[in-house]
Write a protein that holds these residues in place. Structure first.
Motif, PDB file in Angstrom:
ATOM      1  N   SER A 288       0.691  -1.438  -0.245  1.00  0.00           N
ATOM      2  CA  SER A 288      -0.446   0.208   0.177  1.00  0.00           C
ATOM      3  C   SER A 288       0.845   1.652  -0.081  1.00  0.00           C
ATOM      4  O   SER A 288       1.480   1.463   1.330  1.00  0.00           O
ATOM      5  N   LEU A 289       0.712   2.088  -1.398  1.00  0.00           N
ATOM      6  CA  LEU A 289       1.879   3.108  -0.987  1.00  0.00           C
ATOM      7  C   LEU A 289       1.274   3.854  -0.984  1.00  0.00           C
ATOM      8  O   LEU A 289      -0.423   3.899  -0.450  1.00  0.00           O
ATOM      9  N   PRO A 290       1.831   5.774   0.184  1.00  0.00           N
ATOM     10  CA  PRO A 290       1.278   6.843   1.303  1.00  0.00           C
ATOM     11  C   PRO A 290       0.834   7.480  -0.198  1.00  0.00           C
ATOM     12  O   PRO A 290       0.825   8.874   0.703  1.00  0.00           O
ATOM     13  N   ILE A 291      -0.103   7.255  -1.107  1.00  0.00           N
ATOM     14  CA  ILE A 291      -0.824   7.956  -1.655  1.00  0.00           C
ATOM     15  C   ILE A 291      -1.849   7.360  -2.420  1.00  0.00           C
ATOM     16  O   ILE A 291      -2.291   6.436  -2.127  1.00  0.00           O
ATOM     17  N   THR A 292      -3.682   8.701  -2.131  1.00  0.00           N
ATOM     18  CA  THR A 292      -5.024   7.533  -2.715  1.00  0.00           C
ATOM     19  C   THR A 292      -4.938   8.907  -3.980  1.00  0.00           C
ATOM     20  O   THR A 292      -4.596   9.753  -4.065  1.00  0.00           O
ATOM     21  N   ARG A 293      -6.020   8.264  -4.143  1.00  0.00           N
ATOM     22  CA  ARG A 293      -6.833   8.911  -5.695  1.00  0.00           C
ATOM     23  C   ARG A 293      -7.609   8.520  -5.480  1.00  0.00           C
ATOM     24  O   ARG A 293      -8.694   8.174  -4.521  1.00  0.00           O
ATOM     25  N   LYS A 294      -8.840   9.603  -6.345  1.00  0.00           N
ATOM     26  CA  LYS A 294     -10.297   9.063  -5.805  1.00  0.00           C
ATOM     27  C   LYS A 294     -11.098   8.082  -6.803  1.00  0.00           C
ATOM     28  O   LYS A 294     -10.126   7.947  -7.454  1.00  0.00           O
ATOM     29  N   HIS A 295     -11.884   7.524  -5.745  1.00  0.00           N
ATOM     30  CA  HIS A 295     -12.380   5.903  -6.148  1.00  0.00           C
ATOM     31  C   HIS A 295     -14.161   6.096  -6.085  1.00  0.00           C
ATOM     32  O   HIS A 295     -14.236   7.054  -4.922  1.00  0.00           O
ATOM     33  N   TRP A 296     -14.637   5.920  -6.525  1.00  0.00           N
ATOM     34  CA  TRP A 296     -16.215   5.960  -6.654  1.00  0.00           C
ATOM     35  C   TRP A 296     -16.428   4.646  -6.292  1.00  0.00           C
ATOM     36  O   TRP A 296     -16.566   3.576  -6.589  1.00  0.00           O
ATOM     37  N   ILE A 297     -17.709   5.032  -5.477  1.00  0.00           N
ATOM     38  CA  ILE A 297     -17.802   3.425  -4.880  1.00  0.00           C
ATOM     39  C   ILE A 297     -19.990   3.421  -4.418  1.00  0.00           C
ATOM     40  O   ILE A 297     -20.531   5.049  -4.683  1.00  0.00           O
ATOM     41  N   ALA A 298     -20.930   2.568  -4.679  1.00  0.00           N
ATOM     42  CA  ALA A 298     -21.660   2.425  -3.944  1.00  0.00           C
ATOM     43  C   ALA A 298     -21.890   2.117  -2.991  1.00  0.00           C
ATOM     44  O   ALA A 298     -21.955   0.745  -2.296  1.00  0.00           O
ATOM     45  N   VAL A 299     -23.471   3.126  -2.295  1.00  0.00           N
ATOM     46  CA  VAL A 299     -24.073   2.772  -1.286  1.00  0.00           C
ATOM     47  C   VAL A 299     -25.768   2.199  -1.851  1.00  0.00           C
ATOM     48  O   VAL A 299     -26.168   3.402  -2.456  1.00  0.00           O
ATOM     49  N   GLN A 300     -26.331   1.007  -1.585  1.00  0.00           N
ATOM     50  CA  GLN A 300     -26.912   0.518  -1.615  1.00  0.00           C
ATOM     51  C   GLN A 300     -28.224  -0.689  -0.618  1.00  0.00           C
ATOM     52  O   GLN A 300     -27.768  -0.945  -0.282  1.00  0.00           O
ATOM     53  N   GLN A 301     -28.904   0.245  -0.596  1.00  0.00           N
ATOM     54  CA  GLN A 301     -30.475  -0.658  -0.270  1.00  0.00           C
ATOM     55  C   GLN A 301     -30.713  -1.857  -0.538  1.00  0.00           C
ATOM     56  O   GLN A 301     -31.464  -1.856  -1.658  1.00  0.00           O
ATOM     57  N   ILE A 302     -29.988  -2.977  -0.541  1.00  0.00           N
ATOM     58  CA  ILE A 302     -30.998  -4.410  -0.942  1.00  0.00           C
ATOM     59  C   ILE A 302     -31.498  -5.311  -0.014  1.00  0.00           C
ATOM     60  O   ILE A 302     -31.278  -5.840   1.668  1.00  0.00           O
ATOM     61  N   HIS A 303     -32.858  -5.520  -0.146  1.00  0.00           N
ATOM     62  CA  HIS A 303     -33.656  -6.534   1.345  1.00  0.00           C
ATOM     63  C   HIS A 303     -34.017  -5.353   2.792  1.00  0.00           C
ATOM     64  O   HIS A 303     -34.054  -6.389   3.390  1.00  0.00           O
ATOM     65  N   GLY A 304     -33.778  -4.165   2.172  1.00  0.00           N
ATOM     66  CA  GLY A 304     -33.847  -3.465   3.794  1.00  0.00           C
ATOM     67  C   GLY A 304     -32.982  -3.660   4.226  1.00  0.00           C
ATOM     68  O   GLY A 304     -32.548  -3.040   5.287  1.00  0.00           O
ATOM     69  N   ILE A 305     -31.426  -3.974   3.692  1.00  0.00           N
ATOM     70  CA  ILE A 305     -30.555  -3.722   5.018  1.00  0.00           C
ATOM     71  C   ILE A 305     -29.421  -2.747   3.325  1.00  0.00           C
ATOM     72  O   ILE A 305     -30.016  -2.995   2.445  1.00  0.00           O
ATOM     73  N   TYR A 306     -28.568  -1.657   3.550  1.00  0.00           N
ATOM     74  CA  TYR A 306     -28.018  -1.206   3.436  1.00  0.00           C
ATOM     75  C   TYR A 306     -26.304  -1.075   3.449  1.00  0.00           C
ATOM     76  O   TYR A 306     -25.771  -2.115   3.831  1.00  0.00           O
ATOM     77  N   TYR A 307     -25.898  -1.528   2.388  1.00  0.00           N
ATOM     78  CA  TYR A 307     -24.654  -2.247   1.629  1.00  0.00           C
ATOM     79  C   TYR A 307     -23.456  -1.306   1.186  1.00  0.00           C
ATOM     80  O   TYR A 307     -24.021  -0.088   0.272  1.00  0.00           O
TER      81      TYR A 307
END
Length: 183
Positions: free
Chosen positions: A109-128
């Motif tokens: 793991s490098l000490p550099i960060t970049r922007k990253h897209w993620i999704a959060v979704q509710q599936i069967h009443g639970i958020y993931y």
């Protein structure tokens, strides 16, 4: 019996495509679709500003927003100064976040960060959390845990939150409580 949760894993710099598909819980978009959207957004550009020059992905928010529009969804930028309690979760289809993410080469793991897209979704009443860099979806829980997760992401600084809603919900601003709506 628990239903399976669709989860695309990270490949190249296609996190925007993976976030869209994970949000939609199906393989709807491909790199080819994203490239077509890029060409449509900047038809006369020699170097398209909406993706990596190398052609490996790294699509920007305009590609995500245009992709969602093809399915009659809209992406609403969340004003991080507002309280997450004002969100009307029943009117929100899901969330796409742009978060800082460490770059790694294999196990290093490098000490550099970049922007990253993620999704959060509710599936069967639970958020993931459906981050494509995760080995599997991570169960967040209910509305309280979702808001805690979003607040944690926001408090880490360089994070943007997009609310994904139907176009009619965006137009009527139904995604935010009545007290917060501006006439």
């Amino acid at each position: 019996m628990t239903e399976a949760v669709f989860h695309e894993r990270q490949r190249l710099e296609l996190c925007a495509v993976h976030a869209l598909n994970n949000l939609l819980q199906s393989h709807v978009f491909s790199q080819q679709h994203a490239e077509e959207i890029c060409r449509g957004l900047a038809p006369d550009s020699r170097f398209n500003p909406h993706r990596s020059v190398l052609g490996t992905g790294n699509y920007d928010v305009n590609v995500i927003m245009a992709a969602l529009q093809t399915l009659d969804y809209a992406a609403v930028w969340w004003d991080k100064r507002r309280s997450l309690e004002s969100l009307v979760l029943s009117e929100i289809f899901g969330f796409i976040l742009n978060i800082p993410s460490r770059i790694s080469l294999g196990f290093l793991s490098l000490p550099i960060t970049r922007k990253h897209w993620i999704a959060v979704q509710q599936i069967h009443g639970i958020y993931y959390n459906l981050d494509s860099k995760l080995k599997a979806p991570v169960k967040l829980g209910g509305p309280k845990e979702l808001r805690e997760f979003l607040q944690e992401c926001i408090s880490q600084g360089s994070c943007e939150v997009l609310l994904v809603v139907r176009k009619d919900v965006e137009e009527a601003k139904l995604w935010i409580s009545n007290e917060e709506r501006v006439p």
